[in-house]
Design an enzyme around this catalytic site. Structure first.
Site, PDB file in Angstrom:
ATOM      1  N   ARG A   1       0.852  -1.184   0.000  1.00 61.81           N
ATOM      2  CA  ARG A   1       0.000   0.000   0.000  1.00 61.81           C
ATOM      3  C   ARG A   1       0.894   1.243   0.000  1.00 61.81           C
ATOM      4  NH1 ARG A   1      -3.386  -2.919  -1.527  1.00 61.81           N
ATOM      5  NH2 ARG A   1      -5.419  -3.378  -0.613  1.00 61.81           N
TER       6      ARG A   1
ATOM      7  N   HIS B   1      -0.825  -0.026  -9.815  1.00 61.41           N
ATOM      8  CA  HIS B   1      -1.487  -0.958  -8.882  1.00 61.41           C
ATOM      9  C   HIS B   1      -1.977  -2.202  -9.635  1.00 61.41           C
ATOM     10  CE1 HIS B   1      -3.731  -1.220  -4.804  1.00 61.41           C
ATOM     11  NE2 HIS B   1      -3.521  -2.436  -5.295  1.00 61.41           N
TER      12      HIS B   1
HETATM   13  P1  NAP Z   1      -1.378 -11.891   4.793  1.00 63.17           P
HETATM   14  O1  NAP Z   1      -1.444 -13.303   4.344  1.00 63.17           O
HETATM   15  O2  NAP Z   1      -2.323 -11.425   5.848  1.00 63.17           O
HETATM   16  O3  NAP Z   1       0.130 -11.613   5.267  1.00 63.17           O
HETATM   17  C1  NAP Z   1       0.490 -10.494   5.985  1.00 63.17           C
HETATM   18  C2  NAP Z   1       1.887 -10.692   6.534  1.00 63.17           C
HETATM   19  O4  NAP Z   1       2.312  -9.472   7.137  1.00 63.17           O
HETATM   20  C3  NAP Z   1       1.962 -11.767   7.619  1.00 63.17           C
HETATM   21  O5  NAP Z   1       3.135 -12.514   7.482  1.00 63.17           O
HETATM   22  C4  NAP Z   1       1.982 -10.958   8.908  1.00 63.17           C
HETATM   23  O6  NAP Z   1       2.658 -11.582   9.993  1.00 63.17           O
HETATM   24  C5  NAP Z   1       2.788  -9.753   8.456  1.00 63.17           C
HETATM   25  N1  NAP Z   1       2.553  -8.612   9.355  1.00 63.17           N
HETATM   26  C6  NAP Z   1       1.409  -7.954   9.614  1.00 63.17           C
HETATM   27  N2  NAP Z   1       1.584  -6.975  10.516  1.00 63.17           N
HETATM   28  C7  NAP Z   1       2.914  -7.007  10.825  1.00 63.17           C
HETATM   29  C8  NAP Z   1       3.722  -6.259  11.704  1.00 63.17           C
HETATM   30  N3  NAP Z   1       3.229  -5.251  12.453  1.00 63.17           N
HETATM   31  N4  NAP Z   1       5.026  -6.578  11.790  1.00 63.17           N
HETATM   32  C9  NAP Z   1       5.557  -7.582  11.056  1.00 63.17           C
HETATM   33  N5  NAP Z   1       4.827  -8.340  10.200  1.00 63.17           N
HETATM   34  C10 NAP Z   1       3.519  -8.055  10.088  1.00 63.17           C
HETATM   35  O7  NAP Z   1      -1.581 -10.915   3.557  1.00 63.17           O
HETATM   36  P2  NAP Z   1      -1.297 -11.193   1.994  1.00 63.17           P
HETATM   37  O8  NAP Z   1      -2.431 -11.907   1.362  1.00 63.17           O
HETATM   38  O9  NAP Z   1       0.070 -11.774   1.867  1.00 63.17           O
HETATM   39  O10 NAP Z   1      -1.326  -9.689   1.426  1.00 63.17           O
HETATM   40  C11 NAP Z   1      -0.450  -8.695   1.929  1.00 63.17           C
HETATM   41  C12 NAP Z   1      -0.838  -7.319   1.409  1.00 63.17           C
HETATM   42  O11 NAP Z   1      -0.519  -7.201   0.023  1.00 63.17           O
HETATM   43  C13 NAP Z   1      -2.344  -7.010   1.452  1.00 63.17           C
HETATM   44  O12 NAP Z   1      -2.745  -6.595   2.743  1.00 63.17           O
HETATM   45  C14 NAP Z   1      -2.481  -5.905   0.424  1.00 63.17           C
HETATM   46  O13 NAP Z   1      -2.351  -4.640   1.030  1.00 63.17           O
HETATM   47  C15 NAP Z   1      -1.289  -6.137  -0.513  1.00 63.17           C
HETATM   48  N6  NAP Z   1      -1.728  -6.521  -1.874  1.00 63.17           N
HETATM   49  C16 NAP Z   1      -1.365  -5.721  -2.916  1.00 63.17           C
HETATM   50  C17 NAP Z   1      -1.746  -6.072  -4.198  1.00 63.17           C
HETATM   51  C18 NAP Z   1      -1.349  -5.242  -5.367  1.00 63.17           C
HETATM   52  O14 NAP Z   1      -1.819  -5.485  -6.484  1.00 63.17           O
HETATM   53  N7  NAP Z   1      -0.455  -4.295  -5.213  1.00 63.17           N
HETATM   54  C19 NAP Z   1      -2.495  -7.246  -4.417  1.00 63.17           C
HETATM   55  C20 NAP Z   1      -2.837  -8.014  -3.334  1.00 63.17           C
HETATM   56  C21 NAP Z   1      -2.445  -7.647  -2.055  1.00 63.17           C
HETATM   57  P3  NAP Z   1       2.064 -12.937  10.658  1.00 63.17           P
HETATM   58  O15 NAP Z   1       2.234 -14.000   9.589  1.00 63.17           O
HETATM   59  O16 NAP Z   1       2.910 -13.163  11.819  1.00 63.17           O
HETATM   60  O17 NAP Z   1       0.621 -12.651  10.941  1.00 63.17           O
HETATM   61  C1  GLV Z   2      -5.110  -5.329  -4.008  1.00 64.91           C
HETATM   62  O1  GLV Z   2      -4.429  -4.381  -3.763  1.00 64.91           O
HETATM   63  C2  GLV Z   2      -5.615  -6.210  -3.014  1.00 64.91           C
HETATM   64  O2  GLV Z   2      -5.513  -5.893  -1.817  1.00 64.91           O
HETATM   65  O3  GLV Z   2      -6.141  -7.274  -3.387  1.00 64.91           O
END
Ligand code: NAP
Ligand code: GLV
Length: 309
Positions: free
Chosen positions: A221, A269
């Site tokens: 983000r 994005h």
């Molecule tokens: P996820 O499975 O919830 O993974 C989040 C990770 O971040 C987990 O490993 C979590 O730790 C860690 N985390 C959260 N808070 C933290 C903190 N304070 N300190 C250290 N580590 C922390 O999420 P995801 O599915 O991988 O997605 C991640 C993010 O990618 C989304 O929230 C979204 O904003 C972004 N995204 C972007 C796009 C794009 O097109 N640009 C697309 C999809 C997603 P734990 O494992 O210990 O809980």
């Molecule tokens: C895209 O940014 C998503 O959070 O899926």
């Protein structure tokens, strides 16, 4: 069963057709103000009024991985929120980040510049061990990216809230592990959820801890990054470049310096797009499980409101 679809910036009809095909006999509608309350909501950035009108929801399904925008709203109390759990995003994210890492490591921008002058020239080979990659966030997306980079034999570090063990990835965790993680990284990839703890996490004092010639890849983000601090560290030479897919304001305003900075690559994005068929299949499977009496805690992608992701 009534399903309401309320997604800003998304063409509704193909989603409605696919939801109808998954739930023949259900009442599937695009939300309009005053519509009857639904059992399930499929949403992306809905207006507050949509949530305020819901009196009987059993689940809110977010058609993205990040729920930061949704959690800013007043949600109906006690209603579970479920985000997309991969649904075809992790392979896209792995492609995007591997491309950005390899493009910088192999100096493809330099070769493009040479080629535009008709110049046949070699650059010195570089060692992978001098380009360790640190990934902030080792969830669904971060872990997949880490495994993909490890296949290319980059040293890979990861940082998360809880401790992890992932083959090929040196894992750090918690606040105490953060400085060691940064100091061991030259590339920094952000795949954290946006929460009060992670907002502005890429700022002068943290980015300055990366190894000299550091490179930032933000695919999470825009509010994770302090724009001016990135620019200052690029201009001072401590950082060599950045690939940015997400921004504080989207679309990125035409006047923003990121567009024209020679060391910054901007994409709109698009690093991991929501794929409709995969997403509907996942959401429909979860709605069916809930209707069959599965406990909500058994659903992958359930948001913990206390953690904020
Ligand atoms: P996820 O499975 O919830 O993974 C989040 C990770 O971040 C987990 O490993 C979590 O730790 C860690 N985390 C959260 N808070 C933290 C903190 N304070 N300190 C250290 N580590 C922390 O999420 P995801 O599915 O991988 O997605 C991640 C993010 O990618 C989304 O929230 C979204 O904003 C972004 N995204 C972007 C796009 C794009 O097109 N640009 C697309 C999809 C997603 P734990 O494992 O210990 O809980
Ligand atoms: C895209 O940014 C998503 O959070 O899926």
């Amino acid at each position: 069963m009534r399903i309401s679809f309320c997604c800003t910036d998304t063409k509704a009809q193909p989603w409605l057709d696919a939801l109808n095909a998954s739930f023949p006999g259900a009442d599937v509608q695009a939300w309009a103000p005053g519509a009857p309350a639904a059992d399930y909501a499929v949403v992306w950035a809905p207006p507050q009024q949509f949530l305020d009108e819901q009196t009987r929801l059993k689940g809110i399904f977010n058609i993205g991985a990040g729920v930061d925008a949704l959690l800013k709203l007043r949600l109906p109390p006690g209603v579970p929120v479920v985000r997309l759990d991969d649904a075809g995003m992790s392979v896209q994210m792995a492609e995007y980040v591997c491309h950005a890492v390899i493009r910088h490591f192999r100096e493809f921008d330099g070769y493009d510049a040479d080629a535009s002058l008709g110049k046949w020239s070699y650059r010195k080979t570089r060692l992978r061990r001098d380009f360790p990659v640190g990934i902030m966030g080792l969830g669904v997306l971060g872990e997949r990216v880490g495994r993909a980079l490890a296949q290319f034999e980059f040293p890979v570090m990861g940082w998360s809230r809880s401790a992890k063990s992932i083959p090929g990835v040196q894992c750090f965790s918690g606040e105490t592990g953060f400085s060691g993680f940064l100091a061991a990284s030259r590339f920094l990839v952000c795949l954290l959820p946006l929460t009060p703890d992670t907002e502005n996490i890429m700022r002068h004092d943290t980015l300055a801890q990366l190894q000299p010639g550091g490179y930032v890849i933000n695919v999470a983000r825009g509010n994770h990054l302090v724009d001016e601090d990135l620019l200052a560290l690029l201009d001072s030479g401590h950082l060599a470049g950045a690939t940015l897919d997400v921004f504080r304001t989207e679309p990125l305003p035409a006047s923003h310096p990121f567009w024209r900075h020679p060391k910054i690559t901007v994409t709109p994005h698009t690093s991991a797009r929501t794929l409709r068929a995969e997403s509907i299949e996942q959401i429909a499977g979860k709605i069916r499980a809930l209707e069959a009496g599965a406990p909500i805690a058994s659903l992958a992608g359930r948001i913990d409101p206390h953690k904020g992701y």
